[in-house]
Design a protein around this motif. Structure first.
Motif, mmCIF file in Angstrom:
data_model
loop_
_atom_site.group_PDB
_atom_site.id
_atom_site.type_symbol
_atom_site.label_atom_id
_atom_site.label_comp_id
_atom_site.label_asym_id
_atom_site.label_seq_id
_atom_site.Cartn_x
_atom_site.Cartn_y
_atom_site.Cartn_z
ATOM 1 N N PRO A 187 -0.209 9.319 -8.938
ATOM 2 C CA PRO A 187 0.032 8.789 -10.163
ATOM 3 C C PRO A 187 -1.521 8.677 -10.938
ATOM 4 O O PRO A 187 -1.724 9.324 -11.989
ATOM 5 N N LEU A 188 -2.171 7.911 -10.529
ATOM 6 C CA LEU A 188 -3.362 7.473 -11.259
ATOM 7 C C LEU A 188 -4.588 8.765 -11.399
ATOM 8 O O LEU A 188 -4.851 8.840 -12.340
ATOM 9 N N ASP A 189 -4.732 9.582 -10.345
ATOM 10 C CA ASP A 189 -5.204 10.728 -10.385
ATOM 11 C C ASP A 189 -4.797 11.698 -11.311
ATOM 12 O O ASP A 189 -5.614 12.447 -12.264
ATOM 13 N N ALA A 190 -3.447 11.748 -11.365
ATOM 14 C CA ALA A 190 -2.908 12.582 -12.229
ATOM 15 C C ALA A 190 -3.175 12.215 -13.905
ATOM 16 O O ALA A 190 -3.260 13.072 -14.543
ATOM 17 N N MET A 191 -3.181 10.970 -13.865
ATOM 18 C CA MET A 191 -3.176 10.326 -15.486
ATOM 19 C C MET A 191 -4.777 10.762 -16.012
ATOM 20 O O MET A 191 -4.768 11.171 -17.012
ATOM 21 N N HIS A 192 -5.603 10.540 -15.147
ATOM 22 C CA HIS A 192 -7.158 10.939 -15.331
ATOM 23 C C HIS A 192 -7.281 12.479 -15.538
ATOM 24 O O HIS A 192 -7.605 12.951 -16.448
ATOM 25 N N ALA A 193 -6.544 13.234 -14.823
ATOM 26 C CA ALA A 193 -6.701 14.652 -14.849
ATOM 27 C C ALA A 193 -5.844 15.031 -16.150
ATOM 28 O O ALA A 193 -6.612 16.183 -17.005
ATOM 29 N N ALA A 194 -5.107 14.576 -16.682
ATOM 30 C CA ALA A 194 -4.263 14.876 -17.783
ATOM 31 C C ALA A 194 -5.355 14.529 -19.041
ATOM 32 O O ALA A 194 -4.966 15.299 -20.106
ATOM 33 N N LEU A 195 -6.290 13.881 -19.043
ATOM 34 C CA LEU A 195 -7.086 13.617 -19.972
ATOM 35 C C LEU A 195 -8.239 14.818 -20.269
ATOM 36 O O LEU A 195 -8.871 14.769 -21.187
ATOM 37 N N TYR A 196 -8.339 15.499 -19.172
ATOM 38 C CA TYR A 196 -9.198 16.800 -19.426
ATOM 39 C C TYR A 196 -8.392 17.812 -19.949
ATOM 40 O O TYR A 196 -7.574 18.394 -19.233
ATOM 41 N N ARG A 197 -8.805 18.327 -21.003
ATOM 42 C CA ARG A 197 -8.116 19.298 -21.929
ATOM 43 C C ARG A 197 -9.237 20.294 -22.547
ATOM 44 O O ARG A 197 -10.396 19.712 -22.570
ATOM 45 N N GLY A 198 -8.741 21.483 -22.970
ATOM 46 C CA GLY A 198 -9.508 22.524 -23.420
ATOM 47 C C GLY A 198 -9.424 23.799 -22.981
ATOM 48 O O GLY A 198 -8.950 23.902 -21.844
ATOM 49 N N GLU A 199 -9.828 24.880 -23.671
ATOM 50 C CA GLU A 199 -9.827 26.320 -23.248
ATOM 51 C C GLU A 199 -10.683 26.369 -21.953
ATOM 52 O O GLU A 199 -10.466 27.342 -21.158
ATOM 53 N N ASN A 200 -11.750 25.736 -21.775
ATOM 54 C CA ASN A 200 -12.735 25.859 -20.959
ATOM 55 C C ASN A 200 -12.207 25.071 -19.552
ATOM 56 O O ASN A 200 -12.877 25.061 -18.492
ATOM 57 N N VAL A 201 -11.184 24.412 -19.732
ATOM 58 C CA VAL A 201 -10.637 23.833 -18.263
ATOM 59 C C VAL A 201 -9.515 24.500 -17.528
ATOM 60 O O VAL A 201 -8.502 24.743 -18.183
ATOM 61 N N THR A 202 -9.734 24.449 -16.428
ATOM 62 C CA THR A 202 -8.558 25.197 -15.653
ATOM 63 C C THR A 202 -8.391 23.906 -14.470
ATOM 64 O O THR A 202 -9.096 23.305 -13.879
ATOM 65 N N LYS A 203 -6.964 23.608 -14.145
ATOM 66 C CA LYS A 203 -6.318 22.717 -13.605
ATOM 67 C C LYS A 203 -5.701 23.293 -12.261
ATOM 68 O O LYS A 203 -5.057 24.146 -12.436
ATOM 69 N N TYR A 204 -5.967 22.600 -11.113
ATOM 70 C CA TYR A 204 -5.565 23.198 -9.662
ATOM 71 C C TYR A 204 -4.808 21.970 -8.939
ATOM 72 O O TYR A 204 -5.288 20.910 -8.815
ATOM 73 N N ARG A 205 -3.381 22.114 -8.766
ATOM 74 C CA ARG A 205 -2.613 21.122 -8.374
ATOM 75 C C ARG A 205 -2.677 20.970 -6.827
ATOM 76 O O ARG A 205 -2.279 22.145 -6.375
ATOM 77 N N CYS A 206 -3.179 20.171 -6.348
ATOM 78 C CA CYS A 206 -3.283 19.948 -4.681
ATOM 79 C C CYS A 206 -1.954 18.961 -4.281
ATOM 80 O O CYS A 206 -2.360 17.991 -3.973
ATOM 81 N N ARG A 207 -0.959 19.353 -4.352
ATOM 82 C CA ARG A 207 0.198 18.569 -4.067
ATOM 83 C C ARG A 207 0.125 18.079 -2.263
ATOM 84 O O ARG A 207 -0.278 18.701 -1.558
ATOM 85 N N PHE A 208 0.388 16.844 -2.393
ATOM 86 C CA PHE A 208 0.472 16.134 -0.952
ATOM 87 C C PHE A 208 -0.906 16.246 -0.277
ATOM 88 O O PHE A 208 -0.942 15.702 0.947
ATOM 89 N N MET A 209 -1.936 16.200 -1.032
ATOM 90 C CA MET A 209 -3.319 15.996 -0.552
ATOM 91 C C MET A 209 -3.848 14.604 -0.855
ATOM 92 O O MET A 209 -4.958 14.149 -0.313
ATOM 93 N N GLY A 210 -3.213 13.862 -1.699
ATOM 94 C CA GLY A 210 -3.968 12.631 -1.934
ATOM 95 C C GLY A 210 -5.110 12.507 -2.673
ATOM 96 O O GLY A 210 -5.346 13.565 -3.270
ATOM 97 N N HIS A 211 -5.928 11.533 -2.711
ATOM 98 C CA HIS A 211 -7.162 11.395 -3.374
ATOM 99 C C HIS A 211 -8.420 12.165 -2.673
ATOM 100 O O HIS A 211 -9.058 12.470 -3.454
ATOM 101 N N ARG A 212 -8.195 12.025 -1.251
ATOM 102 C CA ARG A 212 -9.416 12.649 -0.431
ATOM 103 C C ARG A 212 -9.037 14.258 -0.378
ATOM 104 O O ARG A 212 -9.221 14.549 0.883
#
Length: 302
Positions: A187-212
């Protein structure tokens, strides 16, 4: 038996490397920088200096062998503590590099970091407009007014997150490409990631990998291909998710998945998953979980 070098001796060695191949510079009391000049691609990395010293191999900044073996130049920033690089000496250093045209001497500039290092990579990338930024589990800020929901990293809460190079999502606006890797189930990592926005931003979901995430990528053998793809500008979401399939064979990932299934209390899925893992390898933890799942299923039927 070979005597291990002291931290003072080890830093002296870094100074020699810097003097011979680029530069080594102390940035105040809490940070240092090592620059090694090779080719026209520059990789700027951020990490905790003590982690470098504790590493048992070459004790060089992250990726030193990987970066230099590809003919890339490297600027490795190291923090002596959990500082989030919130230090005027570091800010002045990047101001100076920017004003002196240091980054303009390279064809490609890549900023890389994980967690605290990812925060630093995002904010300092603004000193090199047009750079590529690779952020793994980044924090956008630890400013209590913006991220009051962030309950970790209490040690750094009193740092100044309002001055120069402060807010990651704003600082990456001038980057050519920003790659943000995170676990949406954290949850906390996802909330930080949600703040990164813009056409130059690509997000990659790494499910079940945790923080490390990066350490798990190392076990999977995909850290280097991911970095190379981002550097070359060829990394896409489909390509990344294809690489991610390797996670199925990694014991740590399998345990993370099992823990998630146990938390959701789904014995039938646990049974299916444990059976699949045990078909590949012997794993006492999964055999025990399978017996427990069978017992739960039998109880439901009775």
């Amino acid at each position: 038996m070979t005597k291990e070098p002291t931290q003072l001796e080890w830093r002296g060695n870094l100074e020699k490397v810097g003097a011979a191949e680029g530069f080594y510079e102390a940035l105040g009391d809490e940070h240092t920088a090592l620059f090694v000049e090779r080719g026209e691609t520059l990789i700027v990395t951020f990490e905790n200096l003590d982690h470098v010293y504790e590493r048992g191999d070459d004790r060089m900044p992250w990726g030193y062998d990987f970066v230099t073996s590809r003919g890339w130049s490297m600027l490795g920033l190291m923090a002596h503590d959990w500082t989030w690089y919130r230090d005027d000496s570091v800010h002045d250093f990047f101001d100076r590099l920017r004003d002196d045209g240091f980054f303009e001497g390279f064809e490609k500039v890549i900023f890389y970091g994980a967690s605290m290092g990812a925060y630093a990579a995002s904010v300092f990338s603004s000193a090199a407009p047009g750079a590529t930024v690779i952020c793994i589990s980044p924090q956008a800020t630890l400013d209590r007014e913006i991220a009051s929901w962030e309950t970790r990293y209490r040690k750094a809460w009193k740092r100044d997150f309002h001055s120069r190079y402060a807010y990651g999502p704003e600082m990456v606006a001038t980057a050519e490409a920003v790659h943000v890797f995170y676990d949406p189930r954290a949850p906390l990592d996802a909330m930080h990631a949600a703040l990164y926005r813009g056409e130059n931003v690509t997000k990659y979901r790494c499910r079940f990998m945790g923080h490390r995430i990066a350490s798990l990528w190392l076990l999977m053998g995909v850290l280097k291909p991911v970095i190379e793809g981002c550097v070359a500008g060829t990394m896409t979401q489909p390509e990344f998710y294809t690489l991610l399939r390797r996670r199925r064979e990694v014991a740590r990932y399998q345990k993370e998945m099992l823990a998630a299934l146990e938390k959701s209390d789904r014995p039938k899925l646990i049974k299916r998953y444990c059976t699949a893992v045990l078909a590949r390898r012997g794993a006492p933890v999964f055999r025990k979980a399978l017996r427990a799942a069978d017992a739960r299923i039998a109880k439901f039927k009775s």
